[in-house]
Design an enzyme around this catalytic site. Structure first.
Site, PDB file in Angstrom:
ATOM      1  N   ASP A  16       0.835  -1.205   0.000  1.00  0.00           N
ATOM      2  CA  ASP A  16       0.000   0.000   0.000  1.00  0.00           C
ATOM      3  C   ASP A  16       0.875   1.262   0.000  1.00  0.00           C
ATOM      4  OD1 ASP A  16      -2.343   1.416  -0.002  1.00  0.00           O
ATOM      5  OD2 ASP A  16      -2.668   1.266   2.157  1.00  0.00           O
ATOM      6  N   HIS A  33       2.574   3.280  -8.960  1.00  0.00           N
ATOM      7  CA  HIS A  33       2.406   1.860  -9.269  1.00  0.00           C
ATOM      8  C   HIS A  33       3.624   1.323 -10.038  1.00  0.00           C
ATOM      9  CE1 HIS A  33      -1.495   2.020  -7.574  1.00  0.00           C
ATOM     10  NE2 HIS A  33      -2.067   2.690  -8.557  1.00  0.00           N
ATOM     11  N   SER A  61      -7.115  -6.011  -5.343  1.00  0.00           N
ATOM     12  CA  SER A  61      -8.203  -6.626  -4.579  1.00  0.00           C
ATOM     13  C   SER A  61      -9.490  -6.616  -5.394  1.00  0.00           C
ATOM     14  CB  SER A  61      -8.415  -5.889  -3.263  1.00  0.00           C
ATOM     15  OG  SER A  61      -9.248  -4.772  -3.460  1.00  0.00           O
ATOM     16  N   LEU A 127      11.596 -20.347  -4.417  1.00  0.00           N
ATOM     17  CA  LEU A 127      10.587 -19.451  -3.830  1.00  0.00           C
ATOM     18  C   LEU A 127       9.271 -19.678  -4.547  1.00  0.00           C
ATOM     19  CD1 LEU A 127       9.929 -16.872  -2.038  1.00  0.00           C
ATOM     20  CD2 LEU A 127      10.415 -15.533  -4.104  1.00  0.00           C
TER      21      LEU A 127
HETATM   22  C1  FPP Z   1      -2.052   0.113  -3.267  1.00  0.00           C
HETATM   23  O1  FPP Z   1      -1.576   1.430  -3.322  1.00  0.00           O
HETATM   24  C2  FPP Z   1      -1.545  -0.613  -4.383  1.00  0.00           C
HETATM   25  C3  FPP Z   1      -2.297  -1.163  -5.361  1.00  0.00           C
HETATM   26  C4  FPP Z   1      -3.769  -1.120  -5.414  1.00  0.00           C
HETATM   27  C5  FPP Z   1      -1.662  -1.817  -6.491  1.00  0.00           C
HETATM   28  C6  FPP Z   1      -0.491  -2.693  -6.159  1.00  0.00           C
HETATM   29  C7  FPP Z   1       0.306  -2.725  -7.358  1.00  0.00           C
HETATM   30  C8  FPP Z   1       1.636  -2.641  -7.413  1.00  0.00           C
HETATM   31  C9  FPP Z   1       2.516  -2.636  -6.237  1.00  0.00           C
HETATM   32  C10 FPP Z   1       2.224  -2.509  -8.737  1.00  0.00           C
HETATM   33  C11 FPP Z   1       3.084  -3.618  -9.183  1.00  0.00           C
HETATM   34  C12 FPP Z   1       2.633  -4.977  -8.880  1.00  0.00           C
HETATM   35  C13 FPP Z   1       3.035  -6.032  -9.607  1.00  0.00           C
HETATM   36  C14 FPP Z   1       2.639  -7.382  -9.176  1.00  0.00           C
HETATM   37  C15 FPP Z   1       3.881  -5.898 -10.787  1.00  0.00           C
HETATM   38  P1  FPP Z   1      -2.612   2.611  -3.472  1.00  0.00           P
HETATM   39  O2  FPP Z   1      -2.695   2.975  -4.894  1.00  0.00           O
HETATM   40  O3  FPP Z   1      -3.907   2.224  -2.827  1.00  0.00           O
HETATM   41  O4  FPP Z   1      -1.893   3.719  -2.673  1.00  0.00           O
HETATM   42  P2  FPP Z   1      -2.591   4.869  -1.870  1.00  0.00           P
HETATM   43  O5  FPP Z   1      -3.295   4.238  -0.702  1.00  0.00           O
HETATM   44  O6  FPP Z   1      -1.434   5.716  -1.464  1.00  0.00           O
HETATM   45  O7  FPP Z   1      -3.519   5.571  -2.798  1.00  0.00           O
END
Ligand code: FPP
Length: 227
Positions: A16, A33, A61, A127
Site C-alpha cells: 500500500d 504503481h 483486490s 521461492l
Molecule cells: C495500493 O496502493 C496498491 C495497489 C492497489 C496496487 C499494487 C500494485 C503494485 C505494487 C504494482 C506492481 C505490482 C506487480 C505485481 C507488478 P494505493 O494505490 O492504494 O496507494 P494509496 O493508498 O497511497 O492511494
C-alpha cells in the site's frame, strides 16, 4: 513451524501507499504503481536470501475494481508486463509463480500470460511467489469451504502492510489466523530488501504461541497449518 521459529517461511504483503507516494512527489498516481513494480522485483529477489519460501503479494483486490477505469486498466497492463517479462527470470532463479484470485473478470491476455508463467515456472523450488489479483479473502474462503479445501490453505507466518494503514482489507483472512502482523509507514515504492529484513527481525523478536503456552508446541503447528 514451531512456536520459537526464527524465520517466517510464508510472508504476505499488502503493498500500500503507491498513490500517496507519487502524489507527494507531484507525480501522477500511476508513477507510484510503476515504482511499486520495481519494489516487487527487489523484494522477490531478496526473499529467498532471507529464508522466505512463500511470498504472497496483494496486487489487486476484488474491491479495486471500484477505482477509475483508467487506473484499473493501467494496473492490469502493468501486471501483464510484469508476468510476461519476469517469467524467464523466475525460471532461471527457481521461482514458482502462481496467481490467486478470480480469473473470470481478468482480460484474457492476462489470464493467458499467467497460465504460461504458471506452466513454465511449475518446477521452481527456491521461492513460491503468489500474486493475488482480483482477490477477496471472503470469496476465497467461501469457495474453499464449498470445495472442502479449507485445511489445505497455506498458513501465513508474517503479514506485512506498508503505507501506514492498519487493516487487513480482505487479504488472506483464513491463512492469517495466527500470523504475526507488521505495519510500517514506509510506502510500498520505498520498501527495500533492508525494509524486509527489518520486518523479519521484528518477527524473530515475537513469541508465537498459537493459543498454547510458552515452551509447548502449537496445536495446529505442523500438519494442519504449515502444509
Ligand atoms: C495500493 O496502493 C496498491 C495497489 C492497489 C496496487 C499494487 C500494485 C503494485 C505494487 C504494482 C506492481 C505490482 C506487480 C505485481 C507488478 P494505493 O494505490 O492504494 O496507494 P494509496 O493508498 O497511497 O492511494
Amino acid at each position: 513451524m514451531s512456536q520459537s521459529t526464527s524465520l517466517p517461511t510464508h510472508v504476505a504483503i499488502i503493498m500500500d501507499g503507491n498513490g500517496r507516494w507519487a502524489t507527494n512527489r507531484g507525480r501522477p498516481r500511476f508513477a507510484g504503481h510503476r515504482a511499486g513494480a520495481a519494489a516487487v522485483r527487489r523484494v522477490v529477489e531478496a526473499a529467498p536470501h532471507l529464508g522466505i519460501t512463500t511470498l504472497t503479494l496483494f496486487a489487486f483486490s476484488a474491491d479495486n475494481w471500484k477505482r477509475p477505469a483508467t487506473e484499473v486498466n493501467r494496473l492490469l497492463r502493468l501486471f501483464l508486463g510484469y508476468v510476461r517479462a519476469e517469467t524467464a527470470t523466475c525460471v532461471e532463479r527457481g521461482v514458482r509463480l502462481t496467481v490467486i484470485g478470480r480469473r473470470d473478470r481478468l482480460p484474457p491476455t492476462l489470464v493467458e500470460a499467467v497460465e504460461t508463467a504458471e506452466h513454465a515456472t511449475a518446477g521452481g523450488r527456491t521461492l513460491h511467489l503468489r500474486l493475488a489479483i482480483d482477490y477477496s479473502a471472503r470469496h476465497a474462503i467461501a469457495q474453499a469451504a464449498a470445495a472442502g479445501t479449507l485445511e489445505s490453505m497455506e498458513a501465513v507466518d508474517l503479514l506485512i502492510r506498508t503505507g501506514g494503514e492498519k487493516r487487513l482489507s480482505d487479504f488472506l483472512l483464513w491463512e492469517s489466523a495466527y500470523a504475526e502482523l507488521y505495519f510500517t509507514p514506509v510506502a510500498w515504492p520505498e520498501f527495500s530488501a533492508a525494509s524486509l529484513a527489518e520486518a523479519l527481525a521484528e518477527y524473530r523478536r515475537r513469541q508465537r504461541r498459537f493459543g498454547g503456552l510458552p515452551g509447548l508446541p502449537g496445536p495446529r503447528d505442523e500438519a494442519a497449518v504449515a502444509s
